[in-house]
Design a protein around this motif. Structure first.
Motif, PDB file in Angstrom:
ATOM      1  N   ILE A 380      -4.287  12.190 148.415  1.00 61.33           N
ATOM      2  CA  ILE A 380      -4.035  11.121 149.378  1.00 61.33           C
ATOM      3  C   ILE A 380      -5.164  10.113 149.201  1.00 61.33           C
ATOM      4  N   LEU A 381      -4.802   8.886 148.850  1.00 60.51           N
ATOM      5  CA  LEU A 381      -5.852   7.945 148.468  1.00 60.51           C
ATOM      6  C   LEU A 381      -6.381   7.067 149.594  1.00 60.51           C
ATOM      7  N   ASP A 382      -5.668   6.994 150.701  1.00 57.76           N
ATOM      8  CA  ASP A 382      -6.229   6.231 151.820  1.00 57.76           C
ATOM      9  C   ASP A 382      -5.674   6.745 153.132  1.00 57.76           C
ATOM     10  N   GLU A 383      -6.207   6.225 154.225  1.00 60.36           N
ATOM     11  CA  GLU A 383      -5.880   6.832 155.503  1.00 60.36           C
ATOM     12  C   GLU A 383      -4.506   6.470 156.045  1.00 60.36           C
ATOM     13  N   ALA A 406      -0.798  25.524 147.159  1.00 59.70           N
ATOM     14  CA  ALA A 406      -0.777  24.075 147.304  1.00 59.70           C
ATOM     15  C   ALA A 406      -2.138  23.594 147.766  1.00 59.70           C
ATOM     16  N   THR A 407      -2.495  22.413 147.322  1.00 61.15           N
ATOM     17  CA  THR A 407      -3.719  21.806 147.816  1.00 61.15           C
ATOM     18  C   THR A 407      -3.445  20.349 148.151  1.00 61.15           C
ATOM     19  N   VAL A 408      -4.164  19.860 149.129  1.00 61.49           N
ATOM     20  CA  VAL A 408      -4.104  18.432 149.460  1.00 61.49           C
ATOM     21  C   VAL A 408      -5.543  17.966 149.576  1.00 61.49           C
ATOM     22  N   GLU A 409      -5.863  16.906 148.917  1.00 63.06           N
ATOM     23  CA  GLU A 409      -7.240  16.420 149.018  1.00 63.06           C
ATOM     24  C   GLU A 409      -7.301  14.932 148.692  1.00 63.06           C
ATOM     25  N   LYS A 410      -8.515  14.391 148.772  1.00 64.90           N
ATOM     26  CA  LYS A 410      -8.707  13.009 148.345  1.00 64.90           C
ATOM     27  C   LYS A 410      -9.471  13.035 147.020  1.00 64.90           C
TER      28      LYS A 410
ATOM     29  N   GLN B 101      -9.719  13.441 160.412  1.00 64.55           N
ATOM     30  CA  GLN B 101     -10.452  13.270 159.157  1.00 64.55           C
ATOM     31  C   GLN B 101     -11.513  14.352 159.015  1.00 64.55           C
ATOM     32  N   ASN B 131      -6.567  11.313 155.132  1.00 66.60           N
ATOM     33  CA  ASN B 131      -6.821  11.416 153.698  1.00 66.60           C
ATOM     34  C   ASN B 131      -8.103  12.146 153.350  1.00 66.60           C
ATOM     35  N   ASP B 132      -9.099  12.095 154.242  1.00 68.95           N
ATOM     36  CA  ASP B 132     -10.381  12.689 153.882  1.00 68.95           C
ATOM     37  C   ASP B 132     -10.426  14.139 154.361  1.00 68.95           C
ATOM     38  N   VAL B 133      -9.605  14.965 153.751  1.00 69.41           N
ATOM     39  CA  VAL B 133      -9.467  16.336 154.242  1.00 69.41           C
ATOM     40  C   VAL B 133      -9.362  17.275 153.049  1.00 69.41           C
ATOM     41  N   PHE B 134      -9.439  18.533 153.329  1.00 66.50           N
ATOM     42  CA  PHE B 134      -9.147  19.502 152.281  1.00 66.50           C
ATOM     43  C   PHE B 134      -8.247  20.584 152.846  1.00 66.50           C
ATOM     44  N   CYS B 135      -7.098  20.748 152.231  1.00 68.03           N
ATOM     45  CA  CYS B 135      -6.135  21.727 152.703  1.00 68.03           C
ATOM     46  C   CYS B 135      -5.618  22.548 151.547  1.00 68.03           C
ATOM     47  N   THR B 136      -5.446  23.819 151.759  1.00 66.73           N
ATOM     48  CA  THR B 136      -4.742  24.601 150.751  1.00 66.73           C
ATOM     49  C   THR B 136      -3.846  25.581 151.481  1.00 66.73           C
TER      50      THR B 136
END
Lengths: 466, 187
Positions: A380-383, A406-410, B101, B131-136
């Motif tokens: 995810i590149l921006d808020e 799965a992972t989600v990060e910036k 965040q 967006n400024d997060v970390f999830c798995t």
């Protein structure tokens, strides 16, 4: 100091459109007589007309999908369901009408052809107008033509497979496609034949409010191999347009099929596609699916593993920028022992874009020693942007191994900082990281497509960084 | 540090609103829809669930890790061992709102299937709006490892004993994790 957001809009790369010059255009909207007329113009056999009419009834009965993004903006009455660009298919590049040729020149079909393509079948509006099949392919008995020609010249083959894997009642858009389909590709690879060079088809939509309903059927006989590549680029329009395709693939015993899509529709297009493979004993099916364009995409390529030892793979990239929703994923259905499947999904959302991975893995009783691996990574590149993951795993057998992650990060600050300390601008550093993130998938795509894809992503990245 | 045993509290909606607090939640074999809502920053929330299905047991469990404030952590682990004709239907959601965040959210579901007639449906969902997060999240479903069984048997264990030992080890992870926070947390 606050960063200034750059407002400069980069022009959509393929955002040009040629004046329409169509020989025939159906009235807007879908009625039974439109369906009959399409079939009549194409001089189709009776069974195909019956198939279309049945599908039309199913289309009317079926409800819109209950999941995913809103499709309320699709106005089925405001779409042309058939458009025939020129009277006859041209056999040689020189014979093509000038506008069509210009359009292709801008996408680069002839160049692509020079680069050792086995055959180019270019779809302009709703019918394939240009096609050249490598002589060697014909000698090997490989059939590569548009669906309408296939229905004319290879009717029995088409009749045997057409609509058997994705019947009209599968979903509303499959029903719509079944009723009004036009164009698309037909590929038949005889037993034991290995087609070494990728078969390509270029698709374009070039009439406003015109929906493209292409239909592709690929049959790979025992022990054969083929790679089919589909690339989409479309000009920009102001009104909503619909693309509802159906792709059916039959992978026979020990055969291998790879199907690559680079989808770059303009943002006003609803891209709602049904893709499915029937995979027999020791067969191998690979879907490589790159979704960059369109306003809303809903696409879940699937593999039905019916034969022992069959394998299925989906590698997918989704990029959602401003006003885009990419609802993509994969389905793997295990029905036989020793089957295996792998899904790798990479998605990027930016400037308010939304990406969703939606997947289903099902292991039926009796599919012993099956293994499933699913991996979804999102950036995810921006808020303003959003990323969702909706996987489902239904396991009815104990002799299995199912993994999902799965992972989600910036983008990592440290990585960006490092690259910038080495002299890269922020934009370059960001696009380098994004391209690296996608690489596991892009390296599987034929070179000219992956170059184009990388260029597109870089363009999208540069457009926004202030 | 606070310990919540859902089996005893019988509460489905849980609010975590003490800034900087650490919470440990545990539940065993319950069905229902559990919502864990984090409304303050710097909260650490650990969620442990254990399922042991036998005969015709059937569990429908839904968990929601809802982050509404920045800088918190939630870490969920659900393990299940299913025998006979038992059924396990799990849907887990991590949802990070725009305000969340700098959050970390994890979700893991691991299931052991001990019989052919078991049915497991696992849906680990993510909805990430920041967006400024970390999830798995991760989900694995399978049988006992053949290699581990073989090893245990070469060391002299009978097949049922080897199986039982491996299952016990699989389950023990949950107990150990709960007690790693505080040995006095008794479940």
């Amino acid at each position: 100091m606050t960063k200034q957001k750059d407002d400069i809009k980069i022009d959509y790369k393929y955002g040009f459109s040629m004046p329409e010059k169509s020989f025939y255009k159906a009235k807007k909207g879908l009625r039974e007589d439109v369906v009959r007329m399409i079939s009549k113009i194409k001089k189709e056999p009776e069974w195909m007309l019956a198939f279309r009419l049945r599908a039309y009834k199913i289309f009317l009965e079926k409800k819109m999908p209950k999941f995913g993004p809103s499709l309320a903006k699709i106005d089925f009455d405001n779409i042309y369901y058939y458009l025939k660009p020129t009277e006859n298919q041209a056999n040689a590049w020189e014979d093509l009408p000038k506008e069509i040729k210009d359009t292709y020149d801008k996408i680069g079909v002839p160049e692509a052809e020079k680069k050792f393509l086995a055959g180019v079948s270019a779809q302009y509006e709703s019918e394939v107008v240009y096609e050249s099949v490598n002589k060697e392919l014909s000698k090997l008995g490989v059939i590569f033509c548009d669906m309408d020609t296939a229905l004319r010249d290879h009717e029995n083959l088409v009749k045997e497979y057409f609509g058997t894997l994705i019947p009209a009642h599968d979903n509303k858009f499959a029903a719509l496609n079944s009723a009004v389909w036009s164009g698309g590709s037909f590929v038949y690879v005889p037993k034991g034949v290995k087609v070494k060079l990728p078969l390509q088809a270029y698709f374009r939509i070039n009439a406003e409010r015109f929906g493209q309903f292409e239909r592709t059927l690929i049959i790979a006989e025992e022990g054969s191999e083929v790679h089919y590549v589909e690339g989409c680029t479309a000009p920009i329009y102001t009104t909503e347009s619909l693309h509802a395709a159906v792709v059916e693939i039959f992978v026979k015993k020990g055969a291998q099929v790879r199907y690559t899509t680079v989808q770059n529709w303009s943002k006003n297009i609803f891209n709602l596609v049904t893709k499915r493979t029937h995979c027999e004993e020791n067969g191998f099916m690979e879907w490589i699916d790159c979704n960059i364009g369109s306003g809303i995409t809903m696409k879940y390529p699937s593999v039905y593993l019916y034969g022992e030892g069959a394998r299925g793979e989906v590698l997918s990239i989704a990029y959602a920028g401003n006003d885009q929703i990419q609802d993509a994923g994969a389905k793997m259905m295990h029905f036989a022992p020793n089957t295996s499947s792998r899904i790798v999904s990479k998605s990027i959302s930016k400037e308010g874009g939304r990406t969703s991975y939606r997947g289903l893995v099902q292991v039926a009783p009796g599919a012993t020693n099956s293994s499933v691996f699913v991996s979804c990574d999102a950036l995810i590149l921006d808020e303003d942007s959003r990323s969702d993951t909706y996987p489902a795993m239904r396991i009815k057998e104990n002799e299995v191994e199912v993994q999902h992650e799965a992972t989600v990060e910036k983008l990592g600050d440290e990585k960006l900082f490092y690259l910038m300390s080495r002299g890269l601008s922020q934009a370059d550093a960001e696009s380098a990281l994004v391209l690296g993130f996608m690489e596991p998938v892009t390296k599987e795509i034929p070179l000219e497509y992956s170059i184009e894809l990388n260029r597109l992503i870089r363009l999208e990245m540069e457009g926004s960084v202030g | 540090m606070k310990f919540i045993n859902v089996n005893k509290q019988k509460k489905e909606q849980m609010l975590f609103d003490q800034k900087g607090e650490t919470y440990v939640v545990y539940f065993h074999n319950i069905s229902g829809k559990l919502t864990f809502e984090i409304t303050e920053p710097e909260i650490k929330l650990y969620i442990y669930g254990l399922y042991t299905g036998k005969k015709s047991d059937e569990f429908h469990i839904e968990t929601i890790q809802l982050h509404k404030s920045p800088g918190s952590l939630s870490d969920l682990l659900i393990k299940g061992v299913f025998e006979d004709r038992s059924k396990f239907i799990y849907q887990g959601l991590i949802r990070l709102e725009k305000e969340a965040q700098e959050s970390h959210a994890y979700q893991k579901n691991q299931n052991l299937i001990m019989s052919k007639d078991v049915f497991v449906d696992s849906r680990p969902y993510l909805e990430i709006l920041a967006n400024d997060v970390f999830c798995t999240h991760g989900s694995t479903t399978g049988k006992l490892s053949e290699d581990q069984l073989l090893y245990a048997r070469t060391r002299g264990l009978s097949a049922p004993d080897a199986e039982q030992m491996l299952v016990q080890g699989f389950i023990d992870e949950v107990y150990q994790k709960v007690q790693s926070h505080n040995p006095e947390f008794i479940i």
